[in-house]
Scaffold this motif. Sequence first.
Motif, PDB file in Angstrom:
ATOM      1  N   ASN A  88      -6.115   4.254   6.944  1.00  0.00           N
ATOM      2  CA  ASN A  88      -4.839   3.766   6.412  1.00  0.00           C
ATOM      3  C   ASN A  88      -4.573   2.320   6.787  1.00  0.00           C
ATOM      4  N   MET A  89      -4.803   1.982   8.055  1.00  0.00           N
ATOM      5  CA  MET A  89      -4.339   0.697   8.579  1.00  0.00           C
ATOM      6  C   MET A  89      -5.336  -0.433   8.343  1.00  0.00           C
ATOM      7  N   GLU A  90      -6.517  -0.343   8.928  1.00  0.00           N
ATOM      8  CA  GLU A  90      -7.459  -1.460   8.851  1.00  0.00           C
ATOM      9  C   GLU A  90      -8.232  -1.504   7.542  1.00  0.00           C
ATOM     10  N   ILE A  91      -8.380  -0.339   6.888  1.00  0.00           N
ATOM     11  CA  ILE A  91      -9.146  -0.329   5.645  1.00  0.00           C
ATOM     12  C   ILE A  91      -8.220  -0.278   4.424  1.00  0.00           C
ATOM     13  N   GLY A  92      -7.553   0.855   4.201  1.00  0.00           N
ATOM     14  CA  GLY A  92      -6.769   1.040   2.979  1.00  0.00           C
ATOM     15  C   GLY A  92      -5.728  -0.034   2.748  1.00  0.00           C
ATOM     16  N   HIS A  93      -4.867  -0.270   3.735  1.00  0.00           N
ATOM     17  CA  HIS A  93      -3.808  -1.271   3.591  1.00  0.00           C
ATOM     18  C   HIS A  93      -4.373  -2.630   3.211  1.00  0.00           C
ATOM     19  N   ASN A  94      -5.436  -3.036   3.895  1.00  0.00           N
ATOM     20  CA  ASN A  94      -5.976  -4.388   3.695  1.00  0.00           C
ATOM     21  C   ASN A  94      -6.820  -4.493   2.427  1.00  0.00           C
ATOM     22  N   VAL A  95      -7.558  -3.441   2.098  1.00  0.00           N
ATOM     23  CA  VAL A  95      -8.319  -3.451   0.843  1.00  0.00           C
ATOM     24  C   VAL A  95      -7.361  -3.546  -0.337  1.00  0.00           C
ATOM     25  N   TRP A 113      -9.662   1.304  -4.914  1.00  0.00           N
ATOM     26  CA  TRP A 113      -9.485   2.061  -3.671  1.00  0.00           C
ATOM     27  C   TRP A 113      -8.314   3.029  -3.785  1.00  0.00           C
ATOM     28  N   GLU A 114      -8.548   4.271  -3.373  1.00  0.00           N
ATOM     29  CA  GLU A 114      -7.477   5.264  -3.276  1.00  0.00           C
ATOM     30  C   GLU A 114      -7.496   5.799  -1.854  1.00  0.00           C
ATOM     31  N   TRP A 115      -6.389   5.666  -1.161  1.00  0.00           N
ATOM     32  CA  TRP A 115      -6.408   5.961   0.271  1.00  0.00           C
ATOM     33  C   TRP A 115      -6.021   7.386   0.616  1.00  0.00           C
ATOM     34  N   ASP A 116      -6.242   7.733   1.891  1.00  0.00           N
ATOM     35  CA  ASP A 116      -5.932   9.053   2.435  1.00  0.00           C
ATOM     36  C   ASP A 116      -4.454   9.075   2.812  1.00  0.00           C
ATOM     37  N   ASN A 117      -3.614   9.243   1.804  1.00  0.00           N
ATOM     38  CA  ASN A 117      -2.172   9.164   2.007  1.00  0.00           C
ATOM     39  C   ASN A 117      -1.475   9.870   0.851  1.00  0.00           C
ATOM     40  N   ALA A 118      -0.226  10.278   1.077  1.00  0.00           N
ATOM     41  CA  ALA A 118       0.495  10.993   0.020  1.00  0.00           C
ATOM     42  C   ALA A 118       0.865  10.086  -1.143  1.00  0.00           C
ATOM     43  N   SER A 119       1.124   8.810  -0.871  1.00  0.00           N
ATOM     44  CA  SER A 119       1.500   7.894  -1.948  1.00  0.00           C
ATOM     45  C   SER A 119       0.262   7.401  -2.677  1.00  0.00           C
ATOM     46  N   THR A 120       0.415   7.147  -3.955  1.00  0.00           N
ATOM     47  CA  THR A 120      -0.713   6.653  -4.736  1.00  0.00           C
ATOM     48  C   THR A 120      -0.923   5.168  -4.463  1.00  0.00           C
ATOM     49  N   ALA A 121      -2.153   4.718  -4.643  1.00  0.00           N
ATOM     50  CA  ALA A 121      -2.450   3.294  -4.452  1.00  0.00           C
ATOM     51  C   ALA A 121      -1.619   2.447  -5.412  1.00  0.00           C
ATOM     52  N   GLU A 122      -1.476   2.910  -6.653  1.00  0.00           N
ATOM     53  CA  GLU A 122      -0.727   2.158  -7.661  1.00  0.00           C
ATOM     54  C   GLU A 122       0.734   1.984  -7.248  1.00  0.00           C
ATOM     55  N   GLY A 123       1.365   3.082  -6.821  1.00  0.00           N
ATOM     56  CA  GLY A 123       2.764   3.017  -6.425  1.00  0.00           C
ATOM     57  C   GLY A 123       2.975   2.170  -5.184  1.00  0.00           C
TER      58      GLY A 123
END
Length: 413
Positions: A88-95, A113-123
């Motif tokens: 979530n932090m170093e990869i998803g957020h920054n990518v 990129w689609e991260w391991d989180n409840a919210s969608t990358a698009e939103g």
Amino acid sequence: MTTVTNKADNPIAHLSPEDIEALGAELDAIRQEVLDARGEEDAAYIRKMVDVQRKLELASRAALLVSIFPPAWVAGTVGLSVAKILENMEIGHNVMHGQWDWMRDPKIHSTTWEWDNASTAEGWKHSHNEIHHTYTNIVGKDNDLGYGIMRVDEEQRWYPLYLAQPLWNFINACFFEYGIAAYDLELGRNLRTPKEKRSEEFKRNLGNTLRKIRKQATKDYVVNPVLAAPTGSFLPALAANFTANVVRNLWSHSVIMCGHFPEGVETFELKSIPEKETRGQWYLRQMLGSANISGSKLMHIMTGNLSHQIEHHLFPDLPSSRYAEVAPKVKAVFDKYGLNYHEAPLPQQVYSAWHRVVRLSFPNGWLATTNTKNLPSQLKLLYAMATADKRKRRVMQRLLESAAAKQELAKAA
């Protein structure tokens, strides 16, 4: 806090328009220097980070297949918690900020990129990249300030419901990924809209988010536990996945609170922002509206380098691994122009942020005028304010603020 333009001692009053544009030019030069130097070393860093995170998650989920044994449960839960934080932090957020788009690698690109989180990358990219980073700390415009459920500035009118905001904040911290998903959807505003008047865009985004939540829940609360069932580890694996998600949520919430909520971080009025904000003016707002966390290299990685929140808000498109490198140069700009570079260790920043949440849950001046001797009478006053009508509440608020101001003057004397 009080918005910066309404402070008795405005921290930017000494800066001329020319100073602000000169400041912006210096920061632009720092950014360009890093852009020109990006290369294989940066690409190797993010690829290694992705590789380490995936191997750690795989090993942790493998350990949870036999999590009926306590050592395997502990190892799997700790490992999965760390893997989720890294993703979530170093990869998803920054990518998703586009920090690695220059590599032109479709596997590590903001559009895929689609991260391991409840919210969608698009939103998330819309609410975070487009809204929060554009309108940073503007009260009423940046919904990251309180997420629409908290009072974050003294100038916001106090209502009795704010007494519960420390509780809302704690619940939000435990289930942060779902809170962010609801926030991305502007769920409160849209649910207040009659069903037949809700936009097609909201309906589409809601459907995408619900599908994303189902996918995440299936992975964590069905697939992994079912695979562990043959060893009698269904319930331990289920508990481990839940624990890892809560740990990740609490950590990410704490890091993000430290970035904009500690005492001393400035907020802004929308009317004080020029219609055509210059680059220098935007930079200045990011500088004053963000705070850093000091610590080790490992801590910086675990925060997604959001421990360098000031540098991130100045340069959201630079590789996160470069923030430590540019931080001394940025601090030198702060010093040159007489600005406060807000930095402190994690425990101090977390305490400060929570202090602000608690302080602003009460009417202005209530905490400042309360002590052990007058606590009973202060509680009576608080009850009276909470049950009074709007007119009486405002009168009592003015009296309370006057008492707090007199107390402050007496201390100064």
